[in-house]
Write an enzyme that holds these catalytic residues in place. Structure first.
Site, PDB file in Angstrom:
ATOM      1  N   THR A 128       0.743  -1.074  -0.088  1.00 52.20           N
ATOM      2  CA  THR A 128      -0.078   0.113  -0.107  1.00 52.20           C
ATOM      3  C   THR A 128       1.002   1.287  -0.031  1.00 52.20           C
ATOM      4  O   THR A 128       2.071   1.181  -0.254  1.00 52.20           O
ATOM      5  CB  THR A 128      -1.090  -0.279   1.261  1.00 52.20           C
ATOM      6  OG1 THR A 128      -2.030   0.904   1.048  1.00 52.20           O
ATOM      7  CG2 THR A 128      -0.353  -0.134   2.655  1.00 52.20           C
ATOM      8  N   LYS A 146       3.550   1.381  -4.059  1.00 49.46           N
ATOM      9  CA  LYS A 146       3.311   0.504  -5.238  1.00 49.46           C
ATOM     10  C   LYS A 146       4.039   0.438  -6.390  1.00 49.46           C
ATOM     11  O   LYS A 146       4.016  -0.588  -7.239  1.00 49.46           O
ATOM     12  CB  LYS A 146       1.487   0.825  -5.674  1.00 49.46           C
ATOM     13  CG  LYS A 146       0.752   0.469  -4.494  1.00 49.46           C
ATOM     14  CD  LYS A 146      -0.824   1.004  -4.705  1.00 49.46           C
ATOM     15  CE  LYS A 146      -1.620   0.605  -3.440  1.00 49.46           C
ATOM     16  NZ  LYS A 146      -3.015   1.089  -3.843  1.00 49.46           N
ATOM     17  N   THR A 205      -3.080  19.750  -8.980  1.00 48.89           N
ATOM     18  CA  THR A 205      -2.095  19.828  -9.810  1.00 48.89           C
ATOM     19  C   THR A 205      -2.417  19.586 -11.214  1.00 48.89           C
ATOM     20  O   THR A 205      -2.336  18.479 -11.621  1.00 48.89           O
ATOM     21  CB  THR A 205      -0.735  19.317  -9.290  1.00 48.89           C
ATOM     22  OG1 THR A 205      -0.537  19.486  -8.153  1.00 48.89           O
ATOM     23  CG2 THR A 205       0.427  19.703 -10.300  1.00 48.89           C
TER      24      THR A 205
HETATM   25  P1  NDP Z   1      -1.686   9.926  -3.806  1.00 51.01           P
HETATM   26  O1  NDP Z   1      -0.750  10.259  -2.791  1.00 51.01           O
HETATM   27  O2  NDP Z   1      -0.851   9.098  -4.765  1.00 51.01           O
HETATM   28  O3  NDP Z   1      -2.242  11.193  -4.366  1.00 51.01           O
HETATM   29  C1  NDP Z   1      -3.316  12.013  -3.588  1.00 51.01           C
HETATM   30  C2  NDP Z   1      -3.912  12.719  -4.674  1.00 51.01           C
HETATM   31  O4  NDP Z   1      -4.881  13.720  -3.869  1.00 51.01           O
HETATM   32  C3  NDP Z   1      -3.200  13.831  -5.677  1.00 51.01           C
HETATM   33  O5  NDP Z   1      -3.837  13.963  -6.790  1.00 51.01           O
HETATM   34  C4  NDP Z   1      -3.036  15.125  -4.776  1.00 51.01           C
HETATM   35  O6  NDP Z   1      -2.909  16.332  -5.690  1.00 51.01           O
HETATM   36  C5  NDP Z   1      -4.619  14.960  -4.162  1.00 51.01           C
HETATM   37  N1  NDP Z   1      -4.959  15.747  -3.006  1.00 51.01           N
HETATM   38  C6  NDP Z   1      -4.171  15.526  -1.613  1.00 51.01           C
HETATM   39  N2  NDP Z   1      -4.661  16.672  -0.960  1.00 51.01           N
HETATM   40  C7  NDP Z   1      -5.434  17.213  -1.543  1.00 51.01           C
HETATM   41  C8  NDP Z   1      -6.396  18.509  -1.055  1.00 51.01           C
HETATM   42  N3  NDP Z   1      -6.167  18.874   0.150  1.00 51.01           N
HETATM   43  N4  NDP Z   1      -7.325  18.985  -1.987  1.00 51.01           N
HETATM   44  C9  NDP Z   1      -7.396  18.431  -3.356  1.00 51.01           C
HETATM   45  N5  NDP Z   1      -6.459  17.654  -3.775  1.00 51.01           N
HETATM   46  C10 NDP Z   1      -5.587  16.832  -2.825  1.00 51.01           C
HETATM   47  O7  NDP Z   1      -2.791   8.923  -2.798  1.00 51.01           O
HETATM   48  P2  NDP Z   1      -3.579   7.755  -3.802  1.00 51.01           P
HETATM   49  O8  NDP Z   1      -3.912   8.113  -5.084  1.00 51.01           O
HETATM   50  O9  NDP Z   1      -2.605   6.492  -3.484  1.00 51.01           O
HETATM   51  O10 NDP Z   1      -4.765   7.719  -2.555  1.00 51.01           O
HETATM   52  C11 NDP Z   1      -5.907   8.384  -2.804  1.00 51.01           C
HETATM   53  C12 NDP Z   1      -7.134   8.114  -2.063  1.00 51.01           C
HETATM   54  O11 NDP Z   1      -7.519   6.756  -2.396  1.00 51.01           O
HETATM   55  C13 NDP Z   1      -6.529   7.816  -0.281  1.00 51.01           C
HETATM   56  O12 NDP Z   1      -7.628   8.345   0.395  1.00 51.01           O
HETATM   57  C14 NDP Z   1      -6.637   6.389  -0.339  1.00 51.01           C
HETATM   58  O13 NDP Z   1      -6.835   5.772   1.113  1.00 51.01           O
HETATM   59  C15 NDP Z   1      -7.659   5.878  -1.214  1.00 51.01           C
HETATM   60  N6  NDP Z   1      -7.347   4.700  -1.477  1.00 51.01           N
HETATM   61  C16 NDP Z   1      -8.641   3.587  -1.385  1.00 51.01           C
HETATM   62  C17 NDP Z   1      -8.521   2.341  -1.966  1.00 51.01           C
HETATM   63  C18 NDP Z   1      -9.756   1.330  -1.438  1.00 51.01           C
HETATM   64  O14 NDP Z   1      -9.624   0.152  -1.609  1.00 51.01           O
HETATM   65  N7  NDP Z   1     -10.835   1.828  -1.068  1.00 51.01           N
HETATM   66  C19 NDP Z   1      -7.302   1.846  -2.541  1.00 51.01           C
HETATM   67  C20 NDP Z   1      -6.404   2.727  -3.021  1.00 51.01           C
HETATM   68  C21 NDP Z   1      -6.684   4.094  -2.434  1.00 51.01           C
HETATM   69  P3  NDP Z   1      -1.604  16.813  -5.992  1.00 51.01           P
HETATM   70  O15 NDP Z   1      -1.213  16.022  -7.226  1.00 51.01           O
HETATM   71  O16 NDP Z   1      -1.937  18.123  -6.535  1.00 51.01           O
HETATM   72  O17 NDP Z   1      -0.749  16.509  -4.962  1.00 51.01           O
END
Ligand code: NDP
Length: 273
Positions: free
Chosen positions: A61, A65, A153
């Site tokens: 996780t 990954k 972004t």
């Molecule tokens: P990453 O860290 O790879 O990506 C995070 C994303 O969220 C980026 O696009 C970031 O934008 C954006 N972001 C973060 N904070 C903010 C904010 N305050 N406002 C707007 N955008 C924001 O995380 P993951 O993609 O791995 O995970 C995303 C979510 O999915 C998590 O909550 C995780 O728990 C959930 N998840 C759930 C799963 C399930 O089985 N239910 C499986 C996998 C993930 P920027 O690019 O601008 O930084």
């Protein structure tokens, strides 16, 4: 007992041991499953240490990954598409096989558990991180009318859309450039929920037939679902179903048996009531 683990950072909150214990009991498989927190700079050594202790496989996780994908010797087609892995198999010859089950898990939850067809739907995905990367090819595989990725972004959303454009109609742009018109399905794949926040978006993205799906899950309604509920969508779902479905797909990769997910989803939802 065959040994499995989930490796991440942080990993304390993970529900995976509980889910896999329930699958093992249900299918009468003899296995153990534990959480391992890898230091941010020591994923590889942590993984190899677990493999050397007779580990049979691991779930991977946040934030490892991509590294998991890169160190594997062989990859499923799905893992090759997303260049990330959440499921590793340690083979007897010492090689590692990598798969990804997040996309399958999401599609199974939406289309099978909730009987919602994605065909010809207008879908908005918020966020352009690892989770979005894992689900985009699977969403496109369901032949939606269009798929938009909106991210804080903008460049990351644009790059992701460019990468997957050959698979279907997908575009990427900044979250602040969102047109205020309704979507059939809005998926929150940002990690904003982890900090208890969600960016303010136009309410006009939601109509009375919109479905809102948060990949994130929490004891109470997530910040995204709280925001969405103000505009009365048809359905609000959190990521518990996807979590259990992706775990079931991993369990199948390891054990060759597909567990019944409904009682496990039910168990976790009751725990959250
Ligand atoms: P990453 O860290 O790879 O990506 C995070 C994303 O969220 C980026 O696009 C970031 O934008 C954006 N972001 C973060 N904070 C903010 C904010 N305050 N406002 C707007 N955008 C924001 O995380 P993951 O993609 O791995 O995970 C995303 C979510 O999915 C998590 O909550 C995780 O728990 C959930 N998840 C759930 C799963 C399930 O089985 N239910 C499986 C996998 C993930 P920027 O690019 O601008 O930084």
């Amino acid at each position: 007992m065959d040994k499995y683990a989930v490796i991440g950072h942080p990993v304390e909150h993970s529900l995976s041991p509980k889910i896999h214990a329930a699958f093992a009991a249900q299918t009468e498989q003899q296995l153990t499953y534990k959480k391992i927190e890898a230091p941010l700079d020591a994923f590889k050594s942590t993984l190899f240490h677990f493999q050397a202790q007779d580990g049979c496989g691991a779930n991977i996780t946040l934030p490892f990954k991509t590294q998991a994908f890169e160190l594997a010797h062989e990859h499923s087609d799905a893992a090759k598409k997303v260049c990330a892995a959440n499921t590793l198999v340690f083979r007897e010859d010492g090689t590692i096989f990598a798969d990804t089950t997040d996309g399958v898990g999401l599609i199974q939850d939406i289309t099978h558990n909730h009987h919602y067809s994605l065909r010809q739907k207008r879908i908005l995905v918020l966020g352009a991180g690892g989770a979005t990367r894992s689900i985009i090819p699977f969403l496109l595989g369901q032949a939606p009318a269009k798929l938009m990725i909106a991210n804080r972004t903008a460049k990351k959303a644009e790059q992701l859309a460019d990468e997957f454009r050959l698979l279907g109609e997908v575009s990427g742009f900044g979250i602040d450039q969102l047109e205020a018109s309704p979507f059939d399905l809005i998926i929150n794949a940002t990690s904003a929920g982890l900090t208890g926040t969600f960016p303010e978006l136009p309410g006009a993205l939601i109509s009375s037939t919109t479905w809102c799906y948060d990949l994130y899950y929490a004891k109470n309604a997530t910040p995204f679902l709280q925001w969405a509920a103000q505009y009365h969508p048809e359905q609000c779902l959190d990521g518990i179903g996807m979590l259990v479905e992706q775990a079931a797909a991993s369990f199948y990769v390891w054990r060759g048996v597909y567990p019944d997910t409904a009682p496990v989803i039910d168990m976790l939802q009751k725990q959250y009531e």
